[in-house]
Structures are given as structure tokens and as C-alpha cells.
Design a protein around this motif. Structure first.
Motif, PDB file in Angstrom:
ATOM      1  N   GLU A  82       0.828  -1.201   0.000  1.00 35.99           N
ATOM      2  CA  GLU A  82       0.000   0.000   0.000  1.00 35.99           C
ATOM      3  C   GLU A  82       0.869   1.260   0.000  1.00 35.99           C
ATOM      4  O   GLU A  82       0.586   2.217  -0.711  1.00 35.99           O
ATOM      5  CB  GLU A  82      -0.928  -0.010   1.232  1.00 35.99           C
ATOM      6  CG  GLU A  82      -1.934   1.112   1.250  1.00 35.99           C
ATOM      7  CD  GLU A  82      -2.929   1.051   0.104  1.00 35.99           C
ATOM      8  OE1 GLU A  82      -3.346   2.125  -0.375  1.00 35.99           O
ATOM      9  OE2 GLU A  82      -3.270  -0.058  -0.332  1.00 35.99           O
ATOM     10  N   GLU A  83       1.965   1.236   0.766  1.00 34.65           N
ATOM     11  CA  GLU A  83       2.851   2.403   0.833  1.00 34.65           C
ATOM     12  C   GLU A  83       3.525   2.643  -0.523  1.00 34.65           C
ATOM     13  O   GLU A  83       3.678   3.796  -0.959  1.00 34.65           O
ATOM     14  CB  GLU A  83       3.934   2.212   1.907  1.00 34.65           C
ATOM     15  CG  GLU A  83       3.408   2.157   3.331  1.00 34.65           C
ATOM     16  CD  GLU A  83       2.896   0.777   3.711  1.00 34.65           C
ATOM     17  OE1 GLU A  83       3.411  -0.227   3.149  1.00 34.65           O
ATOM     18  OE2 GLU A  83       1.966   0.710   4.526  1.00 34.65           O
ATOM     19  N   TYR A 137       1.515  12.375  -9.430  1.00 33.44           N
ATOM     20  CA  TYR A 137       0.781  13.608  -9.207  1.00 33.44           C
ATOM     21  C   TYR A 137       1.745  14.792  -9.174  1.00 33.44           C
ATOM     22  O   TYR A 137       1.501  15.833  -9.790  1.00 33.44           O
ATOM     23  CB  TYR A 137      -0.004  13.504  -7.898  1.00 33.44           C
ATOM     24  CG  TYR A 137      -0.806  14.735  -7.580  1.00 33.44           C
ATOM     25  CD1 TYR A 137      -1.957  15.024  -8.311  1.00 33.44           C
ATOM     26  CD2 TYR A 137      -0.414  15.607  -6.579  1.00 33.44           C
ATOM     27  CE1 TYR A 137      -2.686  16.161  -8.026  1.00 33.44           C
ATOM     28  CE2 TYR A 137      -1.146  16.750  -6.297  1.00 33.44           C
ATOM     29  CZ  TYR A 137      -2.293  17.028  -7.026  1.00 33.44           C
ATOM     30  OH  TYR A 137      -2.999  18.151  -6.751  1.00 33.44           O
ATOM     31  N   ARG A 171       1.812   6.857  -6.769  1.00 38.84           N
ATOM     32  CA  ARG A 171       0.710   7.750  -7.112  1.00 38.84           C
ATOM     33  C   ARG A 171       1.088   9.193  -6.825  1.00 38.84           C
ATOM     34  O   ARG A 171       0.867  10.097  -7.625  1.00 38.84           O
ATOM     35  CB  ARG A 171      -0.544   7.333  -6.334  1.00 38.84           C
ATOM     36  CG  ARG A 171      -1.785   8.086  -6.722  1.00 38.84           C
ATOM     37  CD  ARG A 171      -3.033   7.556  -6.031  1.00 38.84           C
ATOM     38  NE  ARG A 171      -2.899   7.588  -4.574  1.00 38.84           N
ATOM     39  CZ  ARG A 171      -2.945   6.510  -3.789  1.00 38.84           C
ATOM     40  NH1 ARG A 171      -3.116   5.316  -4.312  1.00 38.84           N
ATOM     41  NH2 ARG A 171      -2.827   6.622  -2.483  1.00 38.84           N
ATOM     42  N   ASP A 172       1.702   9.436  -5.655  1.00 37.65           N
ATOM     43  CA  ASP A 172       2.124  10.791  -5.283  1.00 37.65           C
ATOM     44  C   ASP A 172       3.189  11.314  -6.247  1.00 37.65           C
ATOM     45  O   ASP A 172       3.184  12.495  -6.611  1.00 37.65           O
ATOM     46  CB  ASP A 172       2.649  10.812  -3.847  1.00 37.65           C
ATOM     47  CG  ASP A 172       1.547  10.566  -2.820  1.00 37.65           C
ATOM     48  OD1 ASP A 172       0.351  10.683  -3.195  1.00 37.65           O
ATOM     49  OD2 ASP A 172       1.880  10.251  -1.658  1.00 37.65           O
ATOM     50  N   ARG A 205       2.373   1.782  -3.515  1.00 38.92           N
ATOM     51  CA  ARG A 205       1.378   2.306  -4.452  1.00 38.92           C
ATOM     52  C   ARG A 205       1.099   3.777  -4.180  1.00 38.92           C
ATOM     53  O   ARG A 205       0.987   4.570  -5.107  1.00 38.92           O
ATOM     54  CB  ARG A 205       0.090   1.495  -4.358  1.00 38.92           C
ATOM     55  CG  ARG A 205       0.199   0.119  -4.982  1.00 38.92           C
ATOM     56  CD  ARG A 205      -1.159  -0.482  -5.288  1.00 38.92           C
ATOM     57  NE  ARG A 205      -2.071  -0.440  -4.148  1.00 38.92           N
ATOM     58  CZ  ARG A 205      -2.464  -1.519  -3.457  1.00 38.92           C
ATOM     59  NH1 ARG A 205      -2.046  -2.706  -3.807  1.00 38.92           N
ATOM     60  NH2 ARG A 205      -3.286  -1.385  -2.429  1.00 38.92           N
ATOM     61  N   LYS A 206       1.041   4.142  -2.899  1.00 38.34           N
ATOM     62  CA  LYS A 206       0.784   5.550  -2.550  1.00 38.34           C
ATOM     63  C   LYS A 206       1.950   6.422  -2.989  1.00 38.34           C
ATOM     64  O   LYS A 206       1.760   7.511  -3.534  1.00 38.34           O
ATOM     65  CB  LYS A 206       0.564   5.690  -1.048  1.00 38.34           C
ATOM     66  CG  LYS A 206       0.205   7.106  -0.623  1.00 38.34           C
ATOM     67  CD  LYS A 206      -0.049   7.177   0.864  1.00 38.34           C
ATOM     68  CE  LYS A 206      -0.485   8.531   1.349  1.00 38.34           C
ATOM     69  NZ  LYS A 206       0.124   9.678   0.775  1.00 38.34           N
TER      70      LYS A 206
END
Length: 98
Positions: A80-81, A91, A87-88, A83-84
Motif C-alpha cells: 500500500e505504501e 501527481y 501515485r504521489d 502504491r501511494k
């Protein structure tokens, strides 16, 4: 042939053309058996080379597919970390372009 030729004239002309083509074919010299054998041998060699190439391509494709499968199986799905963080980063890159 003119526009007012009769049907019989056209049939006769076709028969003459057929006879002429047949005579031309009969007058043609027969093929030398040596030449025919050489052509057949070259064709067999060409087919063998093409078969070898196709086999090599198939083996390479299968090896590549197996390698991809091994990589996919070896790499664990991202946490999860991770993927985050990805994603960040996407962005932030998009914001930096604007």
C-alpha cells in the motif's frame, strides 16, 4: 475482331488462338532433368532454412514468455505504501509540468 463479326467468326478465332498456344507449348524445349533436380534441391534447402528460422523464433518467443512469467511470479505485488508513493510521484510530476 470487329463489332460485326458473327458468332461463328469469334468461335473460329478462339479455336485458332487455342491451336496457336498449344503449338507454342509443344515447341517449347523439355526441361533438363539435372536443372529440375537442382531446383528441387534448392527449394528443399530454402524450406529447411525457413523451418529453422521459424523454430528459432518460436523458441525465443517461448523463452521470453517464460521469463516474463518468472518475473511476474518473483515480484510481489506492491504494498500500500509503494502504491501511494508511486501515485504521489505521478501527481507531483503532473503538477510540475503545468
Amino acid at each position: 475482331m470487329t463489332y460485326n463479326d458473327s458468332f461463328q467468326d469469334r468461335i473460329a478465332n478462339a479455336a485458332k488462338a487455342r491451336e496457336k498456344a498449344l503449338a507454342k507449348l509443344k515447341a517449347k524445349a523439355p526441361l533438363d532433368p539435372k536443372v529440375v533436380a537442382e531446383r528441387v534441391e534448392r527449394q528443399k534447402q530454402r524450406e529447411a532454412r525457413e523451418a529453422e528460422k521459424a523454430q528459432a523464433k518460436r523458441v525465443a518467443r517461448e523463452a521470453e514468455a517464460a521469463e516474463k512469467e518468472a518475473k511476474a511470479a518473483a515480484s510481489a505485488p506492491p504494498t500500500e505504501e509503494e502504491r501511494k508513493a508511486a501515485r504521489d510521484a505521478k501527481y507531483a510530476a503532473r503538477k510540475a509540468r503545468k
